[in-house]
Structures are given as structure tokens and as C-alpha cells.
Enzyme design. Structure first.
Site, PDB file in Angstrom:
ATOM      1  CB  CYS A  58      33.533  35.654  35.009  1.00  0.00           C
ATOM      2  SG  CYS A  58      32.122  36.713  34.705  1.00  0.00           S
ATOM      3  CB  CYS A 114      27.525  34.544  44.283  1.00  0.00           C
ATOM      4  SG  CYS A 114      26.373  34.334  45.635  1.00  0.00           S
ATOM      5  CB  CYS A 163      28.672  40.715  35.019  1.00  0.00           C
ATOM      6  SG  CYS A 163      29.168  38.984  35.090  1.00  0.00           S
ATOM      7  CG  ASP A 216      30.162  37.561  39.991  1.00  0.00           C
ATOM      8  OD1 ASP A 216      30.949  37.721  39.067  1.00  0.00           O
ATOM      9  OD2 ASP A 216      29.165  36.798  39.946  1.00  0.00           O
TER      10      ASP A 216
END
Lengths: 406, 169
Positions: free
Chosen positions: B97, B71, B140, B73
Site C-alpha cells: 500500500c 499478506c 508497514c 506487502d
């Protein structure tokens, strides 16, 4: 010595127009603006002369007769014309077409459209090295096969398919061969006769010519290839592609081809040296980095490298001074990994953290040195931050972990 | 001849179109426009706070690992808790990211010095607000909140403490 930033390392996407190309184009915007189809005055003749010269220049680069060059807007159009044009013209002979899953979208999508119209498409899968072999093509050819379309060199990997061999197979079986040579033309020797190619697509903007100009080579003898046109109109280009010619673009394309032909030997040696320096500089300092595609069968200026345990978008952020392409469309909301890298068997996360470096005519050694330094520094920093890398160092198999869904 | 002349080098135009090309080169570099990160995200990304690891086997350390590599992350967040139930240290490592790195970096900053209950109460929306995350990056912040909760649960489990009735996104 200060470098001009950002550095352009994306020459497989497009290239700047060479000033020498621009120079020959300029008069055709203002003074020699005639329509090359105007047969009865000086303006038309002048434009026609420019187009004629360009036909010869393109022909010389690919070993074709000038009459076999059909002008288009670029390789996407050339691919569409070749694939759809052959499919329609030869539909009574058969409806089977062979291509590969890691072709450019400009080949995949016309084939998908034909599939919807009832054509049967065989999608070849490359090996882990990204190469489509002549043996694969030979095995896929059937009684009703009318066309094989396999690209000469892959745009994401730079890998070069077995072109003369594939051409030989197609000749033996009497099947037409189209090749999308957008990335190969002007960079490596391309000869339509030696390679047994019947149709070949090329584009100006990949070889320091202008955007919006391209060509399709269509064989006239042994065999004489016929096409159903996509664009009907004034019957330009032997009726295969109507529409007033983009004279400025065509003149530029011709000059671009001439420059590539005259400078290919030197330029190939120079680019190979720089590309190998980049590969070596990165791989020798980053233990886990790997080259995607068959390393010794690639275009001189292209390399595609994966950086495992590092996430793609943070990688791009860290090297934002270098213009490159990544293995995903990570700047958009959709995180779709590259289908080309997936075709090689790479996992999604590795595909995301893969970068294509495209060196070109104006790339300097200083720029390559800067790139090596930036990439190595960025990856080392991100590895420090990476929990996955930490696990690998601890000897944990991250593929064996059952990750939660997120 | 390089189209990308070195800075400071006086352009030597061959004729006036060359001059036009060179004039364009002298425009200031506007940077990368495609990724609009806030100042705070960039700050955390450039100099992440509290990067590292604590001894995951220690009794007073709780470890949370959330996300998945495919995914894009994975966050690992660790807390060290003192006898009074206060978080005295926090470390993180993140594969993700810039926004994911910033979210976890910020999370470690915020939870240091807080009690477990206070840390448990941190909501992802606070992270979104602090870092000015765009909608596509909200996940995030969710991941960072989950990482905090996961680390606290791990600590509580290790020490035979009650999880309580906390909401787990």
C-alpha cells in the site's frame, strides 16, 4: 476539454436518479402525497393510480402480469422474502435449497440462517469463468428440493448465468426458481416466462431510480407461488408484504423500468462499445492484466480486471480520480479479499488487485479514455516499483518462494 | 445528456430541480476521504526515492526481501557498502500500500550515508512518527525496519562478518 472529477465508474454499486425519473416522482412528495391504501378519497386514489402505473411498467420490463409485482424496500428485502418465505411455506414438502457460493450476501446470509434452522443448503461452485450452469443445478436437485436460487447476473463480475436453461431444469423437476436479477433487470432482456422464473428480485437504484425501492416478482399461475410473509401488518401486497407503500419510490421505480425498456437496445450497444474500448485499451497496454469471468457472457457495462504483481490499495490510491470498486475491503482494517473472486480460484493477492469498472447511462467516451490512461499509467508505475514483477521478469516463480510470515 | 457536466459549461436547467442537481455538481471536489494519508506518505508515494535495484550478486551489496504477497506487502531493500562500512547507496522496490511504499522509500533515504551500526539502530517507531502512520499501518514500518536489518545481515553474511547481537523483531 476538462473532465469533472472524480469520474463515477461504479454503476453496479448504485446509479444516479435519472432526471426524468425524478421529475415524475416529485409531485408524489407534496401534492399527490396520499396513502395508496386510502380507498375513500381523491388523495388515496391518486397515489394508487401512480402505484398501478408503476406495477404495469415493471411488469412490462420483465414480462410479468402487474398483479405479480410485490413492492419491497430493495433487492435485499426481496431476496429475504423469496428465500425465507418459500422455505417456510413449503417446509412440509422438503427442506433442501440450492444456491451458489458467489451469490450476493443478500442471498447467502438468508440461506445461512436457514441452514442454522435445519434446512439443507447445496452451495454450487461456479467454474473458473464465474458461470453457474444448468447441468450443475440439474445434478443438485433432489426429491426434497423446494427452491433453487441463482442470480441472473453477478454483481462483481457482470457474468450472466445460464438462466433460461436453469429455468427449464427447474420446471422439469417441479422446483421453484428464484433469481436475484438486481444487476440484470433493465440492462439485458429479462422475461420471467421465457426464463421459467417463479420469483425474481429487482431494485430501483441500480437502474437510475431511487434508493429504498424494489420489487419481488411472485408467479401467480403455473404454479401459483405462495410465501410466508416476513413483515406482518395491514395485509398490503396480497398479504406478502405489509406496510404503507413507498409511493414516491415506487413511481420512480416504474418510470426507471420504462426508460430501461424503451432505451435498452440503443443503450446496450453504446455501453458495449465503451466497455469493450475500456477492456481493449487496458489489456492491450498491460500484458499481465486479465478479465475475470466469462468475457463474452457479461452485462454490457461491467468489467472486472485483475492487475497481477500490483497491490490493490496502492492501485486504488493511484486512480483515486476514478470511483471504482476493488476486490477487497482494503480501506478498512480487515484485508478480506473478495469471496466472489476467490470462488473463481483467484489467489488472495490477485483478488486484492482486481478492479470492477461499472459503466452507466451517463458515462461518456472521454471518461472511458481518461480511465484507460489513468489505469495504464498507474499500473506501469506500480510495476516499476514491484519486486514481484521484477522476479517474474527474471524468470523466478513467485509461487514457489517460501515467503516469511508477516 | 450527462449528469456530469464539463467544467466551465454553463448549466442549462430545464426547471428548478435540475438547477438544484447542477448546483450540487459545482461543489469543489473534496477528494477521496476514505483513505487519509499524511502529506509525507503522499510525497513518498507520488515520487518515491531510490527506486530500483543493485546487483544482488555483488559482494558489497546486501539484499533484504521481507513480507509475503498474500499478506499484501513485499519489500525488497538493497544496500551498497564501502570499505569503511558505510552505506553509500540504497535502493528499494515494494509491493504494498501507499504507506508501505512510503516506509521503504523513507528507509532508503535514512540509511544512505550511515554506518551499518547506525542503520541497524533505526526503529520502526521513528518511521511511524516521521510519516504519521495510523495504527492500521504500523506493520508497514515494522516491515521497513526488518528490510533494513535483513539487507545488512545479507551483506554481513556475504562478507563473513559477525552479525553481532542485534535485536531482530
Amino acid at each position: 476539454m476538462a473532465l469533472k472529477l472524480p469520474i463515477y465508474m461504479d454503476h453496479n454499486a448504485t446509479t444516479p436518479v435519472d432526471p426524468r425519473v425524478l421529475e415524475v416522482m416529485l409531485p408524489y412528495f407534496t401534492e399527490k402525497f396520499g396513502n395508496s391504501a386510502s380507498r375513500n378519497h381523491e388523495f388515496g386514489w391518486e397515489a394508487e393510480d401512480g402505484v398501478k402505473l408503476a406495477r404495469r411498467q415493471v411488469g412490462e420490463l420483465i414480462g410479468a402480469d402487474p398483479k405479480e409485482i410485490i413492492w419491497t424496500s430493495g433487492s435485499t428485502e426481496s431476496n429475504n422474502l423469496a428465500i425465507k418465505g418459500v422455505a417456510d411455506m413449503y417446509k412440509d414438502k422438503g427442506r433442501h435449497i440450492i444456491t451458489a457460493i458467489h451469490e450476493h450476501k443478500a442471498t447467502l446470509d438468508p440461506c445461512k440462517r436457514l441452514a442454522k434452522m435445519g434446512y439443507d443448503i447445496t452451495w454450487l461452485e461456479p467454474g473458473a469463468d464465474g458461470i453457474v450452469t444448468a447441468a450443475q443445478v440439474a445434478e443438485a436437485i433432489r426429491e426434497d428440493t423446494i427452491l433453487v436460487t441463482i442470480m441472473w447476473a453477478n454483481n462483481e463480475l457482470g457474468t450472466i448465468n445460464e438462466l433460461p436453461q436453469i429455468g427449464k431444469v427447474c420446471k422439469e423437476k417441479g422446483v421453484l426458481l428464484h433469481t436475484d436479477a438486481t444487476q440484470a433487470v433493465g440492462k439485458i432482456p429479462v422475461d420471467v416466462n421465457a426464463a421459467g422464473v417463479d420469483l425474481l428480485s429487482g431494485s430501483a437504484h441500480k437502474i437510475y431510480g431511487p434508493k429504498g425501492a424494489g420489487f419481488l416478482y411472485v408467479r401467480r399461475r403455473k404454479p401459483r407461488v405462495r410465501l410466508t410473509p416476513i413483515i406482518d401488518g395491514g395485509g398490503h401486497e396480497r398479504g406478502m408484504r405489509s406496510g404503507t407503500l413507498n409511493v414516491t419510490g415506487i413511481v420512480g421505480l416504474g418510470k426507471a423500468c420504462e426508460l430501461c425498456r424503451l432505451e435498452m437496445v440503443e443503450e446496450t450497444a453504446r455501453l458495449l462499445k465503451l466497455r469493450d474500448k475500456l477492456d481493449h485499451g487496458v489489456l492491450s497496454q498491460l500484458e499481465h492484466a486479465v478479465i475475470n469471468g466469462k468475457a463474452d457472457q457479461r452485462l454490457p457495462g461491467t468489467t472486472n480486471i485483475s492487475f497481477p504483481y500490483v497491490e490493490g490499495e496502492s492501485m486504488m490510491m493511484a486512480i483515486k480520480d476514478i470511483a471504482v470498486s476493488s476486490g477487497s475491503a482494503c480501506t478498512s482494517a480487515s484485508l478480506e479479499p473478495s469471496y466472489v473472486l476467490k470462488a473463481l480460484g483467484l489467489g488472495d493477492e490477485i483478488a486484492h488487485s482486481s478492479i470492477r469498472f461499472g459503466l452507466g447511462r451517463f458515462t461518456t467516451e472521454e471518461e472511458v479514455d481518461f480511465t484507460i490512461d489513468k489505469v495504464v499509467t498507474a499500473v506501469k508505475k506500480l510495476l516499476e516499483l514491484s519486486p514481484l514483477y521484477e522476479m517474474v521478469l527474471e524468470g523466478i516463480d513467485i509461487n514457489a518462494i517460501e515467503w516469511g510470515a508477516h | 445528456m450527462s449528469l456530469y457536466a464539463e467544467v466551465g459549461e454553463e448549466p442549462q436547467p430545464r426547471n428548478d430541480w435540475a438547477l438544484r442537481i447542477r448546483a450540487h455538481e459545482n461543489k469543489p471536489n473534496t477528494g477521496v476521504r476514505i483513505m487519509a494519508y499524511s502529506e509525507k506518505v503522499l510525497s513518498h508515494y507520488e515520487t518515491p526515492r531510490n527506486v530500483g535495484s543493485l546487483d544482488k550478486n555483488a559482494k558489497n551489496v546486501g539484499t533484504g526481501i521481507v513480507g509475503a504477497p498474500e499478506c499484501g506487502d513485499v519489500m525488497k531493500l538493497q544496500i551498497q557498502v564501502d570499505d569503511s562500512g558505510k552505506i553509500v547507496d540504497a535502493k528499494f522496490k515494494t509491493f504494498g500500500c501507499g504507506s508501505a511504499i512510503a516506509s521503504s522509500s523513507l528507509a532508503t533515504e535514512w540509511i544512505k550515508g550511515r554506518t551499518l551500526d547506525e542503520a541497524m539502530a533505526i526503529k520502526n517507531t521513528e518511521i511511524v512518527q516521521e510519516l504519521s502512520l495510523p495504527p492500521v499501518k504500523i506493520h508497514c514500518s515494522v516491515l521497513a525496519e526488518d528490510a533494513i536489518k535483513s539487507a545488512i545481515h545479507d551483506y554481513q553474511e556475504k562478507n563473513g562478518l559477525d552479525h553481532g547481537d542485534h535485536d531482530h523483531n
